[in-house]
Design a protein around this motif. Structure first.
Motif, mmCIF file in Angstrom:
data_model
loop_
_atom_site.group_PDB
_atom_site.id
_atom_site.type_symbol
_atom_site.label_atom_id
_atom_site.label_comp_id
_atom_site.label_asym_id
_atom_site.label_seq_id
_atom_site.Cartn_x
_atom_site.Cartn_y
_atom_site.Cartn_z
ATOM 1 N N GLU A 27 0.818 -1.216 0.000
ATOM 2 C CA GLU A 27 0.000 0.000 0.000
ATOM 3 C C GLU A 27 0.855 1.270 0.000
ATOM 4 O O GLU A 27 0.404 2.318 -0.463
ATOM 5 N N HIS A 28 2.080 1.173 0.524
ATOM 6 C CA HIS A 28 2.966 2.341 0.589
ATOM 7 C C HIS A 28 4.172 2.169 -0.346
ATOM 8 O O HIS A 28 5.214 2.780 -0.126
ATOM 9 N N GLY A 29 4.025 1.372 -1.369
ATOM 10 C CA GLY A 29 5.134 1.051 -2.263
ATOM 11 C C GLY A 29 5.804 2.249 -2.908
ATOM 12 O O GLY A 29 7.013 2.238 -3.138
ATOM 13 N N CYS A 30 5.055 3.305 -3.173
ATOM 14 C CA CYS A 30 5.644 4.501 -3.791
ATOM 15 C C CYS A 30 6.487 5.306 -2.806
ATOM 16 O O CYS A 30 7.152 6.253 -3.207
ATOM 17 N N ASN A 31 6.468 4.923 -1.526
ATOM 18 C CA ASN A 31 7.269 5.604 -0.512
ATOM 19 C C ASN A 31 8.477 4.784 -0.087
ATOM 20 O O ASN A 31 9.145 5.125 0.879
ATOM 21 N N ILE A 32 8.753 3.698 -0.810
ATOM 22 C CA ILE A 32 9.890 2.839 -0.483
ATOM 23 C C ILE A 32 10.886 2.896 -1.638
ATOM 24 O O ILE A 32 10.605 2.415 -2.734
ATOM 25 N N LYS A 33 12.037 3.501 -1.373
ATOM 26 C CA LYS A 33 13.077 3.623 -2.391
ATOM 27 C C LYS A 33 13.922 2.356 -2.460
ATOM 28 O O LYS A 33 14.253 1.872 -3.531
ATOM 29 N N THR A 34 14.284 1.813 -1.285
ATOM 30 C CA THR A 34 15.115 0.615 -1.206
ATOM 31 C C THR A 34 14.522 -0.320 -0.160
ATOM 32 O O THR A 34 14.074 0.136 0.888
ATOM 33 N N ARG A 35 14.554 -1.613 -0.459
ATOM 34 C CA ARG A 35 14.026 -2.621 0.466
ATOM 35 C C ARG A 35 14.984 -3.813 0.474
ATOM 36 O O ARG A 35 15.330 -4.331 -0.577
ATOM 37 N N LEU A 36 15.405 -4.203 1.679
ATOM 38 C CA LEU A 36 16.321 -5.335 1.815
ATOM 39 C C LEU A 36 15.834 -6.225 2.953
ATOM 40 O O LEU A 36 15.670 -5.758 4.077
ATOM 41 N N GLY A 37 15.585 -7.489 2.659
ATOM 42 C CA GLY A 37 15.140 -8.441 3.674
ATOM 43 C C GLY A 37 16.251 -9.404 4.018
ATOM 44 O O GLY A 37 16.937 -9.919 3.135
ATOM 45 N N GLU A 43 20.153 -25.331 4.364
ATOM 46 C CA GLU A 43 19.439 -26.530 3.925
ATOM 47 C C GLU A 43 18.513 -27.065 5.014
ATOM 48 O O GLU A 43 17.489 -27.669 4.728
ATOM 49 N N ASP A 44 18.886 -26.845 6.281
ATOM 50 C CA ASP A 44 18.138 -27.401 7.400
ATOM 51 C C ASP A 44 17.283 -26.383 8.146
ATOM 52 O O ASP A 44 16.584 -26.753 9.092
ATOM 53 N N LEU A 45 17.328 -25.123 7.754
ATOM 54 C CA LEU A 45 16.688 -24.091 8.558
ATOM 55 C C LEU A 45 16.192 -22.935 7.697
ATOM 56 O O LEU A 45 16.877 -22.486 6.777
ATOM 57 N N CYS A 46 15.012 -22.473 8.020
ATOM 58 C CA CYS A 46 14.501 -21.202 7.507
ATOM 59 C C CYS A 46 13.939 -20.494 8.729
ATOM 60 O O CYS A 46 12.890 -20.861 9.247
ATOM 61 N N SER A 47 14.670 -19.517 9.242
ATOM 62 C CA SER A 47 14.346 -18.921 10.532
ATOM 63 C C SER A 47 12.988 -18.233 10.528
ATOM 64 O O SER A 47 12.527 -17.727 9.507
ATOM 65 N N ARG A 48 12.392 -18.205 11.690
ATOM 66 C CA ARG A 48 11.091 -17.550 11.868
ATOM 67 C C ARG A 48 11.242 -16.029 11.915
ATOM 68 O O ARG A 48 10.331 -15.308 11.533
ATOM 69 N N GLY A 49 12.377 -15.547 12.406
ATOM 70 C CA GLY A 49 12.586 -14.108 12.526
ATOM 71 C C GLY A 49 13.335 -13.551 11.328
ATOM 72 O O GLY A 49 13.933 -14.288 10.549
ATOM 73 N N GLY A 50 13.296 -12.247 11.200
ATOM 74 C CA GLY A 50 14.031 -11.608 10.115
ATOM 75 C C GLY A 50 14.112 -10.112 10.324
ATOM 76 O O GLY A 50 13.447 -9.542 11.186
ATOM 77 N N ILE A 51 14.958 -9.498 9.531
ATOM 78 C CA ILE A 51 15.150 -8.052 9.555
ATOM 79 C C ILE A 51 14.808 -7.511 8.167
ATOM 80 O O ILE A 51 15.199 -8.088 7.149
ATOM 81 N N LEU A 52 14.097 -6.413 8.149
ATOM 82 C CA LEU A 52 13.755 -5.736 6.911
ATOM 83 C C LEU A 52 14.305 -4.321 7.015
ATOM 84 O O LEU A 52 14.037 -3.616 7.996
ATOM 85 N N LEU A 53 15.115 -3.913 6.046
ATOM 86 C CA LEU A 53 15.652 -2.547 6.006
ATOM 87 C C LEU A 53 14.969 -1.794 4.869
ATOM 88 O O LEU A 53 14.910 -2.289 3.737
ATOM 89 N N LEU A 54 14.463 -0.620 5.183
ATOM 90 C CA LEU A 54 13.760 0.196 4.200
ATOM 91 C C LEU A 54 14.381 1.581 4.134
ATOM 92 O O LEU A 54 14.672 2.183 5.178
ATOM 93 N N GLU A 55 14.565 2.089 2.930
ATOM 94 C CA GLU A 55 14.906 3.494 2.727
ATOM 95 C C GLU A 55 13.643 4.147 2.197
ATOM 96 O O GLU A 55 13.150 3.769 1.122
ATOM 97 N N LEU A 56 13.102 5.089 2.952
ATOM 98 C CA LEU A 56 11.825 5.682 2.599
ATOM 99 C C LEU A 56 12.001 6.902 1.705
ATOM 100 O O LEU A 56 13.034 7.565 1.716
ATOM 101 N N PHE A 57 10.951 7.186 0.962
ATOM 102 C CA PHE A 57 10.909 8.326 0.045
ATOM 103 C C PHE A 57 9.563 9.007 0.223
ATOM 104 O O PHE A 57 8.549 8.354 0.439
ATOM 105 N N GLY A 58 9.549 10.321 0.129
ATOM 106 C CA GLY A 58 8.296 11.057 0.198
ATOM 107 C C GLY A 58 8.304 12.042 1.344
ATOM 108 O O GLY A 58 9.319 12.252 2.017
#
Length: 85
Positions: A27-37, A43-58
Motif C-alpha cells: 500500500e505504501h510502495g511509492c514511498n519505499i526507495k530501497t528494500r532489503l530483507g 538446507e536445514d533451517l529457515c528462521s522464523r525471525g528476520g530483519i527488513l531494512l527500508l529506505e523511505l521516500f516522500g
C-alpha cells in the motif's frame, strides 16, 4: 536539503506477520526507495525471525504514516534513522 530516512523492522515471526507487513509495504510502495530483507536460511533451517531494512521516500507525513502502520503490527519492532544534509 536532502534527507535519508532508514527504517529497520525486526519481524519476530515471519510466518505469522509477513502477510500483514507485505500488505502495508504494498500500500505504501511509492514511498519505499530501497528494500532489503535478511533472515537466516540453510538446507536445514529457515528462521522464523528476520530483519527488513527500508529506505523511505516522500514527505514526512507519508513516511510517518508508513512507520505508524508497521508499528501497529504485533510482533514487529521498529527503529528509525534520519540523516539530513
Amino acid at each position: 536539503m536532502s534527507r535519508h530516512h532508514i527504517v529497520g523492522v525486526h519481524i519476530t515471526d515471519r510466518f505469522t506477520n509477513a502477510p500483514q507487513v507485505q500488505q502495508v509495504l504494498t500500500e505504501h510502495g511509492c514511498n519505499i526507495k530501497t528494500r532489503l530483507g535478511l533472515h537466516e536460511v540453510s538446507e536445514d533451517l529457515c528462521s522464523r525471525g528476520g530483519i527488513l531494512l527500508l529506505e523511505l521516500f516522500g514527505s514526512e507525513t507519508e513516511c510517518s504514516a508508513l512507520v505508524a502502520r508497521l508499528k501497529a503490527i504485533d510482533g514487529i519492532e521498529l527503529q528509525e534513522m534520519v540523516f539530513t544534509d
